[in-house]
Design a protein around this motif. Structure first.
Motif, PDB file in Angstrom:
ATOM      1  N   ARG A  66       0.818  -1.214   0.000  1.00 53.47           N
ATOM      2  CA  ARG A  66       0.000   0.000   0.000  1.00 53.47           C
ATOM      3  C   ARG A  66       0.856   1.270   0.000  1.00 53.47           C
ATOM      4  NH1 ARG A  66      -3.130   1.237   4.237  1.00 53.47           N
ATOM      5  NH2 ARG A  66      -1.827   0.141   5.778  1.00 53.47           N
ATOM      6  N   PHE A  67       1.990   1.219   0.663  1.00 51.55           N
ATOM      7  CA  PHE A  67       2.874   2.385   0.791  1.00 51.55           C
ATOM      8  C   PHE A  67       4.129   2.160  -0.036  1.00 51.55           C
ATOM      9  CE2 PHE A  67       1.508   3.949   5.305  1.00 51.55           C
ATOM     10  CZ  PHE A  67       0.177   3.929   4.894  1.00 51.55           C
ATOM     11  N   ALA A  68       4.699   3.249  -0.503  1.00 53.61           N
ATOM     12  CA  ALA A  68       5.962   3.182  -1.234  1.00 53.61           C
ATOM     13  C   ALA A  68       6.837   4.358  -0.827  1.00 53.61           C
ATOM     14  CB  ALA A  68       5.723   3.196  -2.736  1.00 53.61           C
ATOM     15  N   ILE A  69       8.074   4.029  -0.457  1.00 53.62           N
ATOM     16  CA  ILE A  69       9.041   5.057  -0.099  1.00 53.62           C
ATOM     17  C   ILE A  69       9.978   5.269  -1.273  1.00 53.62           C
ATOM     18  CG2 ILE A  69      10.657   3.419   0.967  1.00 53.62           C
ATOM     19  CD1 ILE A  69      11.297   5.618   3.044  1.00 53.62           C
ATOM     20  N   SER A  70      10.334   6.512  -1.513  1.00 55.54           N
ATOM     21  CA  SER A  70      11.272   6.832  -2.583  1.00 55.54           C
ATOM     22  C   SER A  70      12.048   8.079  -2.190  1.00 55.54           C
ATOM     23  CB  SER A  70      10.547   7.051  -3.917  1.00 55.54           C
ATOM     24  OG  SER A  70       9.645   8.148  -3.818  1.00 55.54           O
ATOM     25  N   LYS A  71      13.108   8.357  -2.913  1.00 54.27           N
ATOM     26  CA  LYS A  71      13.878   9.551  -2.606  1.00 54.27           C
ATOM     27  C   LYS A  71      14.422  10.167  -3.878  1.00 54.27           C
ATOM     28  CE  LYS A  71      18.299   7.253  -1.737  1.00 54.27           C
ATOM     29  NZ  LYS A  71      19.551   7.326  -0.937  1.00 54.27           N
ATOM     30  N   ASP A  72      14.680  11.453  -3.791  1.00 56.69           N
ATOM     31  CA  ASP A  72      15.276  12.195  -4.887  1.00 56.69           C
ATOM     32  C   ASP A  72      16.530  12.860  -4.335  1.00 56.69           C
ATOM     33  OD1 ASP A  72      16.024  14.076  -6.834  1.00 56.69           O
ATOM     34  OD2 ASP A  72      13.951  14.465  -7.406  1.00 56.69           O
ATOM     35  N   ASN A  73      17.679  12.300  -4.643  1.00 56.07           N
ATOM     36  CA  ASN A  73      18.925  12.830  -4.101  1.00 56.07           C
ATOM     37  C   ASN A  73      19.203  14.255  -4.584  1.00 56.07           C
ATOM     38  OD1 ASN A  73      19.497  10.534  -2.610  1.00 56.07           O
ATOM     39  ND2 ASN A  73      20.806   9.635  -4.199  1.00 56.07           N
ATOM     40  N   ALA A  74      18.728  14.578  -5.780  1.00 65.02           N
ATOM     41  CA  ALA A  74      18.957  15.925  -6.312  1.00 65.02           C
ATOM     42  C   ALA A  74      18.173  16.977  -5.533  1.00 65.02           C
ATOM     43  CB  ALA A  74      18.582  15.977  -7.783  1.00 65.02           C
ATOM     44  N   LYS A  75      17.052  16.554  -4.953  1.00 65.43           N
ATOM     45  CA  LYS A  75      16.202  17.484  -4.190  1.00 65.43           C
ATOM     46  C   LYS A  75      16.344  17.298  -2.684  1.00 65.43           C
ATOM     47  CE  LYS A  75      12.689  17.981  -7.800  1.00 65.43           C
ATOM     48  NZ  LYS A  75      11.250  17.834  -8.143  1.00 65.43           N
ATOM     49  N   ASN A  76      17.198  16.366  -2.269  1.00 68.32           N
ATOM     50  CA  ASN A  76      17.352  16.071  -0.841  1.00 68.32           C
ATOM     51  C   ASN A  76      16.003  15.805  -0.179  1.00 68.32           C
ATOM     52  OD1 ASN A  76      20.061  16.489  -1.221  1.00 68.32           O
ATOM     53  ND2 ASN A  76      20.263  18.129   0.275  1.00 68.32           N
ATOM     54  N   THR A  77      15.173  15.042  -0.850  1.00 70.31           N
ATOM     55  CA  THR A  77      13.811  14.815  -0.388  1.00 70.31           C
ATOM     56  C   THR A  77      13.466  13.329  -0.441  1.00 70.31           C
ATOM     57  OG1 THR A  77      13.118  17.018  -1.136  1.00 70.31           O
ATOM     58  CG2 THR A  77      11.388  15.405  -0.746  1.00 70.31           C
ATOM     59  N   VAL A  78      12.796  12.889   0.599  1.00 65.75           N
ATOM     60  CA  VAL A  78      12.280  11.525   0.639  1.00 65.75           C
ATOM     61  C   VAL A  78      10.756  11.607   0.675  1.00 65.75           C
ATOM     62  CG1 VAL A  78      12.448  11.378   3.169  1.00 65.75           C
ATOM     63  CG2 VAL A  78      12.412   9.288   1.808  1.00 65.75           C
TER      64      VAL A  78
END
Length: 122
Positions: A66-78
């Motif tokens: 149901r949940f998915a975690i992801s990150k964007d290293n360029a935006k320093n955001t998870v």
């Protein structure tokens, strides 16, 4: 100064979706493991999802599928994409980081955001 700033919480009906974001500063984001935890009233804080610096993920059994975690290293955001939400998902959701804060040291530190409220109505 390290800051983890969560956003995206709110009130939704059961079956709905939300996406939480956590913007990090003051850490070497690409080298940190990032996690989402939650704490419901009267309960202990629990791990919801975690993503390592290399992108490996793990989830609590209660949110798998149901949940998915992801990150964007360029935006320093998870991010935490939450689908098929249930009333039992109601909690304050906290962002967590663990890892180095400097390229000059391998020491690891753990930080927490201030939390964002997620409320699911039945």
């Amino acid at each position: 100064q390290v800051q983890l700033v969560e956003s995206g919480g709110g009130l939704v009906q059961a079956g709905g979706s939300l996406r939480l974001s956590c913007a990090a500063s003051g850490i070497i984001f690409s080298l940190n493991a990032m996690g989402w935890y939650r704490q419901a009233p009267g309960k202990q804080r629990e791990l919801v999802a975690r993503i390592t610096s290399t992108g490996s993920t793990n989830y609590a059994d209660s949110v798998k599928g149901r949940f998915a975690i992801s990150k964007d290293n360029a935006k320093n955001t998870v991010y935490l994409q939450m689908n098929s939400l249930k009333p039992e998902d109601t909690a304050v959701y906290y962002c967590n980081s663990k890892g180095p804060v400097s390229i000059w040291s391998s020491n690891e530190y753990t930080y927490w955001g201030q939390g964002t409220q997620v409320t699911i109505s039945s």
